[in-house]
Scaffold this active site. Structure first.
Site, PDB file in Angstrom:
ATOM      1  N   HIS A 140       0.854  -1.187   0.000  1.00 27.88           N
ATOM      2  CA  HIS A 140       0.000   0.000   0.000  1.00 27.88           C
ATOM      3  C   HIS A 140       0.890   1.236   0.000  1.00 27.88           C
ATOM      4  CE1 HIS A 140      -3.141   2.831   1.144  1.00 27.88           C
ATOM      5  NE2 HIS A 140      -3.987   1.916   0.727  1.00 27.88           N
TER       6      HIS A 140
ATOM      7  N   ASP B 244      -7.935  -5.447   0.338  1.00 28.56           N
ATOM      8  CA  ASP B 244      -8.466  -6.352  -0.677  1.00 28.56           C
ATOM      9  C   ASP B 244      -8.065  -7.811  -0.475  1.00 28.56           C
ATOM     10  OD1 ASP B 244      -9.718  -4.315  -2.170  1.00 28.56           O
ATOM     11  OD2 ASP B 244      -7.791  -3.733  -3.018  1.00 28.56           O
TER      12      ASP B 244
HETATM   13  N1  ACO Z   1       4.150  -7.900  -4.680  1.00 30.33           N
HETATM   14  C1  ACO Z   1       5.497  -7.862  -4.892  1.00 30.33           C
HETATM   15  N2  ACO Z   1       6.248  -6.740  -4.800  1.00 30.33           N
HETATM   16  C2  ACO Z   1       5.613  -5.599  -4.500  1.00 30.33           C
HETATM   17  C3  ACO Z   1       4.218  -5.551  -4.266  1.00 30.33           C
HETATM   18  C4  ACO Z   1       3.476  -6.751  -4.376  1.00 30.33           C
HETATM   19  N3  ACO Z   1       2.165  -6.772  -4.170  1.00 30.33           N
HETATM   20  N4  ACO Z   1       3.850  -4.266  -3.994  1.00 30.33           N
HETATM   21  C5  ACO Z   1       4.983  -3.537  -4.046  1.00 30.33           C
HETATM   22  N5  ACO Z   1       6.041  -4.329  -4.342  1.00 30.33           N
HETATM   23  C6  ACO Z   1       7.453  -3.912  -4.424  1.00 30.33           C
HETATM   24  C7  ACO Z   1       7.747  -3.128  -5.697  1.00 30.33           C
HETATM   25  O1  ACO Z   1       8.168  -3.978  -6.739  1.00 30.33           O
HETATM   26  C8  ACO Z   1       8.823  -2.190  -5.221  1.00 30.33           C
HETATM   27  O2  ACO Z   1      10.011  -2.941  -5.117  1.00 30.33           O
HETATM   28  P1  ACO Z   1      11.454  -2.215  -5.427  1.00 30.33           P
HETATM   29  O3  ACO Z   1      11.599  -1.137  -4.393  1.00 30.33           O
HETATM   30  O4  ACO Z   1      12.457  -3.318  -5.294  1.00 30.33           O
HETATM   31  O5  ACO Z   1      11.354  -1.687  -6.820  1.00 30.33           O
HETATM   32  C9  ACO Z   1       8.417  -1.850  -3.787  1.00 30.33           C
HETATM   33  O6  ACO Z   1       7.666  -2.995  -3.344  1.00 30.33           O
HETATM   34  C10 ACO Z   1       7.572  -0.575  -3.677  1.00 30.33           C
HETATM   35  O7  ACO Z   1       6.412  -0.722  -4.514  1.00 30.33           O
HETATM   36  P2  ACO Z   1       5.766   0.430  -5.397  1.00 30.33           P
HETATM   37  O8  ACO Z   1       5.062  -0.175  -6.550  1.00 30.33           O
HETATM   38  O9  ACO Z   1       6.812   1.474  -5.694  1.00 30.33           O
HETATM   39  O10 ACO Z   1       4.747   1.039  -4.350  1.00 30.33           O
HETATM   40  P3  ACO Z   1       3.527   1.985  -4.670  1.00 30.33           P
HETATM   41  O11 ACO Z   1       3.256   2.709  -3.417  1.00 30.33           O
HETATM   42  O12 ACO Z   1       3.786   2.785  -5.900  1.00 30.33           O
HETATM   43  O13 ACO Z   1       2.343   0.956  -5.029  1.00 30.33           O
HETATM   44  C11 ACO Z   1       0.611  -0.619  -4.739  1.00 30.33           C
HETATM   45  C12 ACO Z   1       1.412   0.520  -4.103  1.00 30.33           C
HETATM   46  C13 ACO Z   1       0.099  -0.201  -6.124  1.00 30.33           C
HETATM   47  C14 ACO Z   1      -0.602  -0.910  -3.853  1.00 30.33           C
HETATM   48  C15 ACO Z   1       1.510  -1.872  -4.861  1.00 30.33           C
HETATM   49  O14 ACO Z   1       1.919  -2.289  -3.570  1.00 30.33           O
HETATM   50  C16 ACO Z   1       0.825  -3.022  -5.593  1.00 30.33           C
HETATM   51  O15 ACO Z   1       0.878  -3.091  -6.829  1.00 30.33           O
HETATM   52  N6  ACO Z   1       0.142  -3.962  -4.840  1.00 30.33           N
HETATM   53  C17 ACO Z   1      -0.617  -5.019  -5.470  1.00 30.33           C
HETATM   54  C18 ACO Z   1      -1.964  -4.486  -5.955  1.00 30.33           C
HETATM   55  C19 ACO Z   1      -2.923  -4.194  -4.816  1.00 30.33           C
HETATM   56  O16 ACO Z   1      -3.108  -4.996  -3.907  1.00 30.33           O
HETATM   57  N7  ACO Z   1      -3.596  -3.031  -4.898  1.00 30.33           N
HETATM   58  C20 ACO Z   1      -4.605  -2.613  -3.925  1.00 30.33           C
HETATM   59  C21 ACO Z   1      -4.097  -1.500  -3.070  1.00 30.33           C
HETATM   60  S1  ACO Z   1      -5.275  -1.036  -1.847  1.00 30.33           S
HETATM   61  C22 ACO Z   1      -6.387  -0.149  -2.723  1.00 30.33           C
HETATM   62  O17 ACO Z   1      -6.117   0.578  -3.615  1.00 30.33           O
HETATM   63  C23 ACO Z   1      -7.740  -0.335  -2.379  1.00 30.33           C
END
Ligand code: ACO
Length: 427
Positions: free
Chosen positions: A305, A362
């Site tokens: 998140h 979620d």
């Molecule tokens: N699985 C594996 N790796 C992940 C995940 C995941 N679910 N989420 C983040 N990471 C990693 C990224 O690859 C990144 O790694 P790095 O630093 O080595 O490059 C690091 O964690 C930071 O992630 P970002 O994508 O930069 O974080 P951001 O804040 O931009 O994205 C998000 C947040 C979109 C929720 C992301 O965690 C994600 O894609 N999660 C899966 C989708 C999800 O569950 N979305 C619902 C969110 S809650 C809502 O909106 C209701």
């Protein structure tokens, strides 16, 4: 109030620091461009506050979420969804008589114009419910053209009530059309969640009694989703509203924004992921390995998140509820066990620990929706139904803000420098 000073070359620019009730204070950078010719770069708005807001408060480090100051745990345990909708709209919890009057003013609007049926029937039977909901919400503006002025509080109030009242009917009717069953009209003697369940799951041939366990769980899930600060969809609602678009168009934009799998669409994606893992028979270590592999686009859906870096308080409540609801309904779902194992292993894995990746709202919600009988592609419209009062409150806050301006971010231009056009025959 302490000011900050920005040094740039030999220039100094004092910047005002803005106070808040809780959380991060703000640096007002609005004079930056006019004074120094600079704009700020902030990908994904991770560090940008566009507005002041009184609606909800999140502390991502502590795992705190409050609506208008009230902890989410208390509201989820004690309130009804309409009570929370009232709180978000008007800023205070209603008295019993205020709530009663509000519920009556909502239920008065639960019917759809009969000719809206033609609209549902214009879609393919397999159309995604989020696309139908965004279209139907936008279409509401065509039925109520006399109440669209965003600057007229009475128009806004009745449009807000119409939205909250009609959305369950629109969702249920899109489902009934998809499954080739007759539309079920609203029953205003039932409460909000029970009426929705009846419109979804009853058929004229049988008596339908909503299960109290399901009604209570749905009420709680709607509350948990009701607002969440300046997230992607709330920002879309505000952005569209900032141009003085009507509230129906603005909320339709929020629904479109919510549909993506990185946002609300994640609840559907989690269930599809869990089902795929279960069916493939892959062991959990293989799944975790894939999620960590930067060459593999697979992510652990329902994890991570932008704001929560400790735990998501909604996920905690939903996890406990999932166990309770499945037990009460006598449902034994292997996907719940799989989700729990995944969570346990991920939370001990260095990759997830280092990046502070925890289950979000979620991760477990889809398992409850599935036990209630909702098809997987409807999970995100349930999120939208819950989020609706929050979107409306956010939109109203902006519409009533005398300092509001149309949203118009800047850019750092990196395209070609000026060049002359070559006539087409010489290219
Ligand atoms: N699985 C594996 N790796 C992940 C995940 C995941 N679910 N989420 C983040 N990471 C990693 C990224 O690859 C990144 O790694 P790095 O630093 O080595 O490059 C690091 O964690 C930071 O992630 P970002 O994508 O930069 O974080 P951001 O804040 O931009 O994205 C998000 C947040 C979109 C929720 C992301 O965690 C994600 O894609 N999660 C899966 C989708 C999800 O569950 N979305 C619902 C969110 S809650 C809502 O909106 C209701």
């Amino acid at each position: 109030m302490t000011d900050a000073v920005l040094k740039y070359g030999d220039q100094e620019l004092p910047l005002e620091v803005l106070d808040v009730t809780d959380g991060d204070r703000g640096l007002d950078i609005s004079p930056l461009r006019s004074s120094l010719g600079l704009v700020t770069m902030d990908r994904g708005f991770g560090n940008t506050a566009e507005s002041r807001s009184d609606v909800s408060y999140i502390d991502g480090e502590q795992g705190i979420l409050r609506y208008r100051g009230y902890p989410i745990e208390q509201l989820a345990e004690q309130a009804s969804f309409l009570e929370v909708a009232y709180l978000l709209q008007y800023g205070e919890l209603p008295t019993a008589s205020e709530l009663d009057a509000y519920a009556q003013r909502i239920t008065y609007h639960t019917m759809l114009r009969e000719d809206m049926k033609n609209m549902f029937e214009a879609f393919p039977h397999r159309a995604h419910p989020m696309s139908i909901l965004a279209s139907a919400t936008s279409a509401l503006a065509t039925y109520y053209p006399d109440a669209l002025d965003p600057l007229d509080p009475e128009s806004v109030d009745i449009s807000a009530r119409r939205l909250i009242a009609k959305t369950p009917t629109m969702i249920a009717w899109s489902y009934k059309y998809a499954v080739h069953q007759p539309y079920v009209y609203p029953d205003n003697d039932l409460d909000y969640s029970a009426n929705f369940l009846k419109m979804m799951f009853s058929v004229p041939a049988e008596v339908y009694e909503p299960d109290p366990v399901v009604v209570k769980a749905l009420n709680m899930l709607l509350i948990l989703h009701a607002d969440h600060g300046q997230n992607c969809s709330a920002s879309a609602v505000r952005l569209v509203g900032s141009g003085h678009a009507n509230i129906f168009s603005s909320i339709a934009a929020g629904i479109a924004a919510l549909s993506g799998p990185l946002h609300g669409g994640a609840n559907q994606a989690v269930l599809e992921m869990l089902s795929a893992i279960y069916e493939s028979g892959d062991d959990i270590d293989t799944v975790i390995k894939r999620a960590k592999d930067k060459e593999d686009p697979f992510r652990l859906m329902g994890f991570g998140h932008r704001v929560y870096k400790n735990f998501d308080p909604r996920a905690r409540i939903i996890k406990t509820a999932a166990e309770e609801v499945l037990e009460a309904l006598g449902v034994d779902d292997p996907l719940l066990d799989l989700a729990m194992q995944l969570e346990e292993i991920a939370l001990e894995d260095e990759y997830f620990v280092d990046r502070k990746l925890y289950p979000n709202v979620d991760f477990y919600s889809g398992i409850i929706y599935r036990a209630m009988g909702f098809p997987t592609d409807m999970f995100t419209v349930l999120f939208a139904l819950g989020r609706l009062p929050g979107w409306i409150a956010q939109w109203r806050e902006l519409a009533a803000d005398p300092g509001a301006r149309i949203f118009r971010p800047r850019q750092l231009y990196t395209g070609p420098a000026v060049r002359d056009m070559t006539p087409i025959d010489n290219r």
